[in-house]
Design an enzyme around this catalytic site. Structure first.
Site, PDB file in Angstrom:
ATOM      1  CE  LYS A   1      86.761  32.541  86.928  1.00 61.30           C
ATOM      2  NZ  LYS A   1      85.475  32.012  86.529  1.00 61.30           N
TER       3      LYS A   1
ATOM      4  CE  LYS B   1      87.926  37.233  81.759  1.00 59.83           C
ATOM      5  NZ  LYS B   1      87.543  35.915  81.590  1.00 59.83           N
TER       6      LYS B   1
ATOM      7  CE  LYS C   1      78.755  36.274  83.281  1.00 58.76           C
ATOM      8  NZ  LYS C   1      79.494  35.013  83.114  1.00 58.76           N
TER       9      LYS C   1
HETATM   10  P1  TYM Z   1      81.436  33.193  80.913  1.00 55.91           P
HETATM   11  O1  TYM Z   1      80.135  33.084  81.614  1.00 55.91           O
HETATM   12  O2  TYM Z   1      82.611  33.734  81.677  1.00 55.91           O
HETATM   13  O3  TYM Z   1      81.281  34.091  79.623  1.00 55.91           O
HETATM   14  C1  TYM Z   1      80.272  33.835  78.667  1.00 55.91           C
HETATM   15  C2  TYM Z   1      80.767  34.135  77.269  1.00 55.91           C
HETATM   16  O4  TYM Z   1      81.197  35.503  77.197  1.00 55.91           O
HETATM   17  C3  TYM Z   1      82.538  35.550  76.712  1.00 55.91           C
HETATM   18  N1  TYM Z   1      83.229  36.665  77.401  1.00 55.91           N
HETATM   19  C4  TYM Z   1      83.865  37.642  76.775  1.00 55.91           C
HETATM   20  N2  TYM Z   1      84.055  37.900  75.475  1.00 55.91           N
HETATM   21  C5  TYM Z   1      84.749  39.017  75.165  1.00 55.91           C
HETATM   22  N3  TYM Z   1      85.263  39.876  76.098  1.00 55.91           N
HETATM   23  C6  TYM Z   1      85.096  39.644  77.419  1.00 55.91           C
HETATM   24  N4  TYM Z   1      85.567  40.489  78.312  1.00 55.91           N
HETATM   25  C7  TYM Z   1      84.365  38.479  77.802  1.00 55.91           C
HETATM   26  N5  TYM Z   1      84.015  37.968  79.012  1.00 55.91           N
HETATM   27  C8  TYM Z   1      83.321  36.842  78.741  1.00 55.91           C
HETATM   28  C9  TYM Z   1      83.147  34.220  77.091  1.00 55.91           C
HETATM   29  O5  TYM Z   1      84.263  33.903  76.280  1.00 55.91           O
HETATM   30  C10 TYM Z   1      81.998  33.282  76.880  1.00 55.91           C
HETATM   31  O6  TYM Z   1      81.898  32.915  75.516  1.00 55.91           O
HETATM   32  N6  TYM Z   1      83.320  28.558  80.774  1.00 55.91           N
HETATM   33  C11 TYM Z   1      82.375  29.460  80.165  1.00 55.91           C
HETATM   34  C12 TYM Z   1      80.971  28.920  80.142  1.00 55.91           C
HETATM   35  C13 TYM Z   1      80.831  27.558  79.584  1.00 55.91           C
HETATM   36  C14 TYM Z   1      80.862  27.198  78.216  1.00 55.91           C
HETATM   37  C15 TYM Z   1      80.649  25.799  78.194  1.00 55.91           C
HETATM   38  C16 TYM Z   1      81.062  27.923  77.049  1.00 55.91           C
HETATM   39  C17 TYM Z   1      80.606  26.425  80.305  1.00 55.91           C
HETATM   40  N7  TYM Z   1      80.493  25.365  79.458  1.00 55.91           N
HETATM   41  C18 TYM Z   1      80.658  25.113  76.997  1.00 55.91           C
HETATM   42  C19 TYM Z   1      81.050  27.206  75.862  1.00 55.91           C
HETATM   43  C20 TYM Z   1      80.854  25.829  75.826  1.00 55.91           C
HETATM   44  C21 TYM Z   1      82.351  30.766  80.939  1.00 55.91           C
HETATM   45  O7  TYM Z   1      82.682  30.814  82.091  1.00 55.91           O
HETATM   46  O8  TYM Z   1      81.833  31.807  80.248  1.00 55.91           O
END
Ligand code: TYM
Length: 332
Positions: A111, A194, A197
């Site tokens: 990032k 991957k 968003k």
């Molecule tokens: P975020 O917002 O990027 O994504 C949310 C969830 O979606 C999953 N994900 C995917 N799974 C499969 N293929 C993909 N291409 C893909 N893109 C996203 C992510 O693995 C996630 O489960 N850091 C985290 C948010 C967070 C969090 C937490 C999660 C903050 N605190 C505590 C669990 C526990 C994030 O940026 O997810």
């Protein structure tokens, strides 16, 4: 009962990866665990956000959780910034996290890119906030997609560092739950990237709110090679774009990867893509429709978040009081 904590950032468009890698799994787990699902708005601030958009997207992620089948009566659904314990605990944990641990985080490197000196402190400290999110509730299990694995290992290390420093067994070490056939959904335009968003190409991802026409177009345009579909798993592994589409199909149809490969082995992509588009539209059509219906009632969504933050605070506050006490912070 074991406790689940997980979350999604309210940034950009929710996509099929978020659904298949995370939210859908939460729906199946919700009745076997005490569940807390967060909209992590503080995490969103690690990159610049438009304030008006951020509020709208916080409601949109809430609507997606409910539309996908999370029961807001049973599960706690709330936005991170409404519970002060997240930011408080993140600071306390940052005082026992060595820089060396953060330097290993690959997501920061991706990032921040080449402009490392310009990257914000928040982006760098992000995994500490994520650890705080989870252990604030003493969560035992964290269902996420594959890309969060490294952050979760760090959360375990940080929980362990706290327990060791103070000679307590206070925080459980949270277990990652990464399962299903779509733990890492790839971009439709590039099998090495991957689905995300923030990808500039609209054709790279299927959004949870896309209609049948948009889904069909994106799947038709999805990059594939000129060969027929792979004959077996070994061949699929060597062809990332085909493997990705088959993984998505398997997840949506509740098949194993092997069953999906066998179903289409040797067939042409055009027929397969039509079936995949129809299935995606069927699953996402229902969720997208329900999301739109919920978003037309912002008062309802805000009510869910308000009630969720009260329930979350009721769990977090006593834990924070104990943490202050363990660490020697006087509460006169
Ligand atoms: P975020 O917002 O990027 O994504 C949310 C969830 O979606 C999953 N994900 C995917 N799974 C499969 N293929 C993909 N291409 C893909 N893109 C996203 C992510 O693995 C996630 O489960 N850091 C985290 C948010 C967070 C969090 C937490 C999660 C903050 N605190 C505590 C669990 C526990 C994030 O940026 O997810």
């Amino acid at each position: 009962m074991n406790r689940i904590f997980s979350g999604v950032q309210p940034t950009g468009n929710l996509h099929l990866g978020n659904y298949l890698g995370a939210i859908r799994n939460w729906v199946t787990l919700q009745h076997d665990y005490d569940c807390i699902f967060c909209i992590v708005d503080l995490h969103a601030l690690t990159l610049p956000q438009d304030p008006v958009q951020l509020k709208a997207q916080t409601r949109e992620v809430t609507a997606a959780y409910i539309a996908a089948g999370i029961d807001p009566e049973h599960c706690v659904i709330f936005n991170q910034s409404s519970v002060p314990g997240h930011a408080e605990l993140a600071w306390l944990l940052s005082c026992l996290t060595p820089l060396g641990w953060l330097n290993r985080m690959t997501q920061f490197k991706e990032k921040a890119g080449k402009q490392r000196e310009d990257a914000g402190l928040g982006l760098y400290a992000y995994p500490v906030l994520m650890a705080a999110d989870i252990i604030l509730y003493k969560a035992t299990h964290v269902p996420v997609g594959e890309d969060q694995k490294q952050h979760l290992e760090l959360a375990r290390d940080i929980a362990g560092a706290f327990n060791r420093r103070y000679g307590v067994e206070f925080f459980p070490l949270p277990e990652p739950m990464i399962f299903g056939t779509a733990t890492r959904v790839m971009s439709l335009r590039d099998g090495a990237k991957k689905m995300s968003k923030s990808d500039a190409s609209d054709y790279s991802r299927i959004n949870m709110t896309d209609d049948a026409e948009a889904i069909a177009l994106k799947i038709r345009k999805a990059k594939t090679d000129p060969l027929p579909l792979p004959a077996d798993e070994k061949e699929a592994e060597a062809r990332p774009e085909a493997d990705n589409l088959l993984g998505i199909y398997a997840a949506l149809a509740n098949l194993t990867r092997q069953e999906a490969i066998a179903k289409f082995a040797g067939q042409s992509f055009s027929g397969f893509k039509t079936e995949l588009a129809d299935l995606s539209a069927e699953v996402l059509g229902k969720i997208g429709g329900e999301m739109r219906r919920l978003l037309a009632e912002p008062g309802y969504i805000d009510g869910i978040l308000k009630r969720g933050s009260e329930r979350a605070n009721a769990i977090a506050k006593p834990h924070m009081n104990e943490v202050f006490d363990i660490m020697g912070l006087l509460r006169p």
